[in-house]
Scaffold this motif. Structure first.
Motif, PDB file in Angstrom:
ATOM      1  N   HIS A  92      66.949  85.448 -56.902  1.00  0.00           N
ATOM      2  CA  HIS A  92      66.262  84.304 -56.311  1.00  0.00           C
ATOM      3  C   HIS A  92      64.760  84.395 -56.603  1.00  0.00           C
ATOM      4  N   PRO A  93      64.075  83.248 -56.800  1.00  0.00           N
ATOM      5  CA  PRO A  93      62.625  83.283 -57.049  1.00  0.00           C
ATOM      6  C   PRO A  93      61.846  84.052 -55.986  1.00  0.00           C
ATOM      7  N   LEU A  94      62.268  83.977 -54.736  1.00  0.00           N
ATOM      8  CA  LEU A  94      61.574  84.733 -53.692  1.00  0.00           C
ATOM      9  C   LEU A  94      61.697  86.235 -53.917  1.00  0.00           C
ATOM     10  N   ALA A  95      62.830  86.658 -54.494  1.00  0.00           N
ATOM     11  CA  ALA A  95      63.022  88.082 -54.762  1.00  0.00           C
ATOM     12  C   ALA A  95      62.048  88.576 -55.822  1.00  0.00           C
ATOM     13  N   THR A  96      61.754  87.717 -56.799  1.00  0.00           N
ATOM     14  CA  THR A  96      60.778  88.090 -57.832  1.00  0.00           C
ATOM     15  C   THR A  96      59.426  88.417 -57.216  1.00  0.00           C
ATOM     16  N   GLN A  97      59.018  87.592 -56.247  1.00  0.00           N
ATOM     17  CA  GLN A  97      57.746  87.828 -55.576  1.00  0.00           C
ATOM     18  C   GLN A  97      57.803  89.117 -54.745  1.00  0.00           C
ATOM     19  N   VAL A  98      58.939  89.349 -54.092  1.00  0.00           N
ATOM     20  CA  VAL A  98      59.100  90.570 -53.295  1.00  0.00           C
ATOM     21  C   VAL A  98      58.959  91.808 -54.177  1.00  0.00           C
ATOM     22  N   LEU A  99      59.659  91.816 -55.318  1.00  0.00           N
ATOM     23  CA  LEU A  99      59.584  92.980 -56.214  1.00  0.00           C
ATOM     24  C   LEU A  99      58.188  93.155 -56.786  1.00  0.00           C
ATOM     25  N   LYS A 100      57.496  92.034 -57.027  1.00  0.00           N
ATOM     26  CA  LYS A 100      56.124  92.129 -57.520  1.00  0.00           C
ATOM     27  C   LYS A 100      55.233  92.791 -56.485  1.00  0.00           C
ATOM     28  N   GLU A 101      55.406  92.417 -55.224  1.00  0.00           N
ATOM     29  CA  GLU A 101      54.613  93.021 -54.156  1.00  0.00           C
ATOM     30  C   GLU A 101      54.926  94.501 -53.988  1.00  0.00           C
ATOM     31  N   LEU A 102      56.165  94.880 -54.247  1.00  0.00           N
ATOM     32  CA  LEU A 102      56.573  96.276 -54.129  1.00  0.00           C
ATOM     33  C   LEU A 102      56.173  97.108 -55.348  1.00  0.00           C
ATOM     34  N   GLY A 103      55.726  96.451 -56.401  1.00  0.00           N
ATOM     35  CA  GLY A 103      55.340  97.174 -57.611  1.00  0.00           C
ATOM     36  C   GLY A 103      56.462  97.373 -58.596  1.00  0.00           C
ATOM     37  N   GLY A 104      57.605  96.715 -58.369  1.00  0.00           N
ATOM     38  CA  GLY A 104      58.738  96.841 -59.270  1.00  0.00           C
ATOM     39  C   GLY A 104      59.714  97.927 -58.840  1.00  0.00           C
ATOM     40  N   TYR A 105      60.894  97.886 -59.431  1.00  0.00           N
ATOM     41  CA  TYR A 105      61.944  98.834 -59.072  1.00  0.00           C
ATOM     42  C   TYR A 105      61.515 100.288 -59.314  1.00  0.00           C
ATOM     43  N   THR A 106      60.899 100.536 -60.468  1.00  0.00           N
ATOM     44  CA  THR A 106      60.525 101.910 -60.791  1.00  0.00           C
ATOM     45  C   THR A 106      59.560 102.472 -59.762  1.00  0.00           C
ATOM     46  N   ASN A 107      58.602 101.672 -59.357  1.00  0.00           N
ATOM     47  CA  ASN A 107      57.627 102.124 -58.368  1.00  0.00           C
ATOM     48  C   ASN A 107      58.306 102.434 -57.031  1.00  0.00           C
ATOM     49  N   VAL A 108      59.270 101.587 -56.640  1.00  0.00           N
ATOM     50  CA  VAL A 108      59.996 101.835 -55.394  1.00  0.00           C
ATOM     51  C   VAL A 108      60.759 103.152 -55.474  1.00  0.00           C
ATOM     52  N   VAL A 109      61.462 103.368 -56.582  1.00  0.00           N
ATOM     53  CA  VAL A 109      62.257 104.589 -56.729  1.00  0.00           C
ATOM     54  C   VAL A 109      61.353 105.821 -56.745  1.00  0.00           C
ATOM     55  N   GLN A 110      60.260 105.751 -57.469  1.00  0.00           N
ATOM     56  CA  GLN A 110      59.342 106.891 -57.498  1.00  0.00           C
ATOM     57  C   GLN A 110      58.779 107.182 -56.111  1.00  0.00           C
ATOM     58  N   GLY A 111      58.466 106.127 -55.379  1.00  0.00           N
ATOM     59  CA  GLY A 111      57.979 106.323 -54.015  1.00  0.00           C
ATOM     60  C   GLY A 111      59.019 106.966 -53.122  1.00  0.00           C
ATOM     61  N   CYS A 112      60.274 106.612 -53.325  1.00  0.00           N
ATOM     62  CA  CYS A 112      61.356 107.207 -52.531  1.00  0.00           C
ATOM     63  C   CYS A 112      61.522 108.683 -52.852  1.00  0.00           C
ATOM     64  N   VAL A 113      61.369 109.048 -54.127  1.00  0.00           N
ATOM     65  CA  VAL A 113      61.436 110.463 -54.513  1.00  0.00           C
ATOM     66  C   VAL A 113      60.369 111.247 -53.768  1.00  0.00           C
ATOM     67  N   GLU A 114      59.139 110.744 -53.795  1.00  0.00           N
ATOM     68  CA  GLU A 114      58.042 111.443 -53.128  1.00  0.00           C
ATOM     69  C   GLU A 114      58.270 111.515 -51.614  1.00  0.00           C
ATOM     70  N   HIS A 115      58.736 110.424 -51.035  1.00  0.00           N
ATOM     71  CA  HIS A 115      58.946 110.383 -49.595  1.00  0.00           C
ATOM     72  C   HIS A 115      59.995 111.410 -49.161  1.00  0.00           C
ATOM     73  N   LEU A 116      61.103 111.474 -49.889  1.00  0.00           N
ATOM     74  CA  LEU A 116      62.178 112.384 -49.504  1.00  0.00           C
ATOM     75  C   LEU A 116      61.781 113.842 -49.723  1.00  0.00           C
ATOM     76  N   LEU A 117      61.044 114.120 -50.778  1.00  0.00           N
ATOM     77  CA  LEU A 117      60.616 115.500 -51.008  1.00  0.00           C
ATOM     78  C   LEU A 117      59.616 115.955 -49.949  1.00  0.00           C
TER      79      LEU A 117
END
Length: 419
Positions: A92-117
């Protein structure tokens, strides 16, 4: 334990001051662990203030399990943001904006790695493996991102129905939920003393759906778990005072979804009574001092407190890798062999005869007293194929742990590790 700069930790096994009481509310994961081995749960849940400031016994850092946790956390973060924005899917177009605000999928995953460690930052058992875990998980980021995207691609939320569980600045308010999409909903059935957290609850005029994200292999136990969530939702008189039934249950795996038959009103009643019986049985098992141990090769293979359990070492359930190259071994030190090696004899090991001569090889110089008993977890085994009388070589690697056995105290019948 040795200093934090050392790559190999050496611990001393002593007993806990007190055994923990049963949890006030039961969950599927907690019940499963208690049912499999009450002693394992109790050893893991006991307090160890001399060891660290965390709750329970410090868990081992399992990189493979952490990868699944990264995927699950990324799904939670993105789903919450999509829900808040009212986007029904990732396309959905709204999802595109959400992912942009989050910095993209890669940024989210990298942040999760750091958070869990970071959760392991004060865990003394994890310290020797933190660098390895960081490097390994960062190398898996592209694959983890693909797993997240694949699972989100099959996810369909209620369009335009952004919702979240009502909260205040300090304490969640458990009030009746209206139509909408609710990520990470804690369900509580006080009448039977059970709780659980549904990954995604979708409510609409004609739908009441629970989805549970699963980042590992499919398992029949997952169907039981999600059906328990349906019972908890029905019996949660705060979030669901009308007693509304779930009409769809979904297990979302990496590559596919599995629909699970939701329980009828009669089945909810029956399963609710069964859960009540199971909770009481678990409480009874934990009331024993010490709680019963149920050692077996299957139960103990991934147990993070097996080195503390006398029943594990007294039987024949000691862990051995499928290829026989790694194993848990209890040794008795009989003399120094070299700067980083000690002569020993085997006391207990499923794959080795008792009293066999052994050579313990360490990564760094370490002092032991002659007569010291050591419990080695995941030691690498080697034999001289041309000399049957040669000692068995036990080598400590990055994933190995060693535990000194302290003198026993009759008042303290369990085991714990202190530095």
């Amino acid at each position: 334990m040795t200093t934090s700069e050392d790559t190999q930790a050496h611990w001393t096994v002593i007993s806990p001051t007190t055994w923990p009481d049963a949890p006030a509310e039961m969950s599927v994961s907690t019940y499963t662990e208690i049912e499999e081995c009450p002693r394992r749960w109790a050893l893991g849940a006991a307090e160890y203030p001399d060891l660290w400031g965390g709750r329970g016994y410090p868990p081992r850092l399992q990189v493979a399990a952490l990868a699944g946790s990264v995927v699950h956390l990324a799904l939670e973060i993105i789903t919450k943001r999509l829900t808040r924005a009212g986007a029904p899917s990732q396309d959905h177009p709204l999802a595109t904006q959400v992912l942009k605000e989050l910095g993209g999928y890669t940024n989210v995953v990298q942040g999760c790695v750091e958070h869990l460690l970071k959760r392991f930052a004060n865990n003394p058992r994890a310290r020797p493996l933190m660098e390895y875990a960081q490097r390994t998980l960062q190398g898996q980021v592209p694959a983890l991102r693909m797993r997240v995207q694949a699972m989100l691609a099959r996810l369909h939320l209620t369009a335009g129905a952004a919702a979240s569980a009502p909260t205040t600045a300090s304490t969640p308010q458990r009030i009746s939920l209206t139509n909408g999409t609710y990520p990470e909903v804690e369900l509580r059935a006080k009448c039977i003393g059970w709780k659980g957290k549904a990954d995604l609850l979708v409510l609409a005029d004609d739908a009441c759906e629970i989805t549970d994200f699963k980042t590992g292999a499919a398992d029949e136990a997952h169907k039981f778990q999600v059906r328990v969530y349906a019972v908890l939702w029905r019996l949660d008189d705060e979030l669901n005072p009308s007693g509304r039934l779930v009409n769809r249950l979904v297990l979302a795996y990496d590559s596919h979804d599995v629909d699970v038959s939701p329980p009828s009103a009669q089945e909810v009643d029956e399963l609710g009574q069964e859960l009540l019986r199971r909770r009481r049985a678990a409480e009874s098992a934990l009331a024993a001092r010490p709680p019963a141990a149920r050692p077996s090769a299957e139960n103990c293979r991934y147990c993070s407190v097996r080195h503390l359990c006398d029943a594990y070492w007294a039987g024949t359930a000691q862990v051995v890798s499928d290829d026989g190259r790694f194993a848990d071994v209890e040794l008795k030190i009989v003399g120094r062999h070299g700067p980083t090696s000690w002569d020993a004899v085997v006391v207990r090991a499923r794959s080795l005869p008792a009293k066999s001569p052994a050579l313990l090889r360490l990564q760094q110089p370490t002092e032991f007293k002659v007569g010291t008993h050591l419990r080695v977890l995941d030691g690498a085994l080697a034999r001289d194929p041309e000399d049957a009388a040669a000692p068995i070589i036990v080598t400590l690697g990055a994933f190995s742990e060693t535990y000194h056995l302290a003198p026993r105290s009759p008042e303290r019948p369990g085991a714990r590790a202190t530095p």
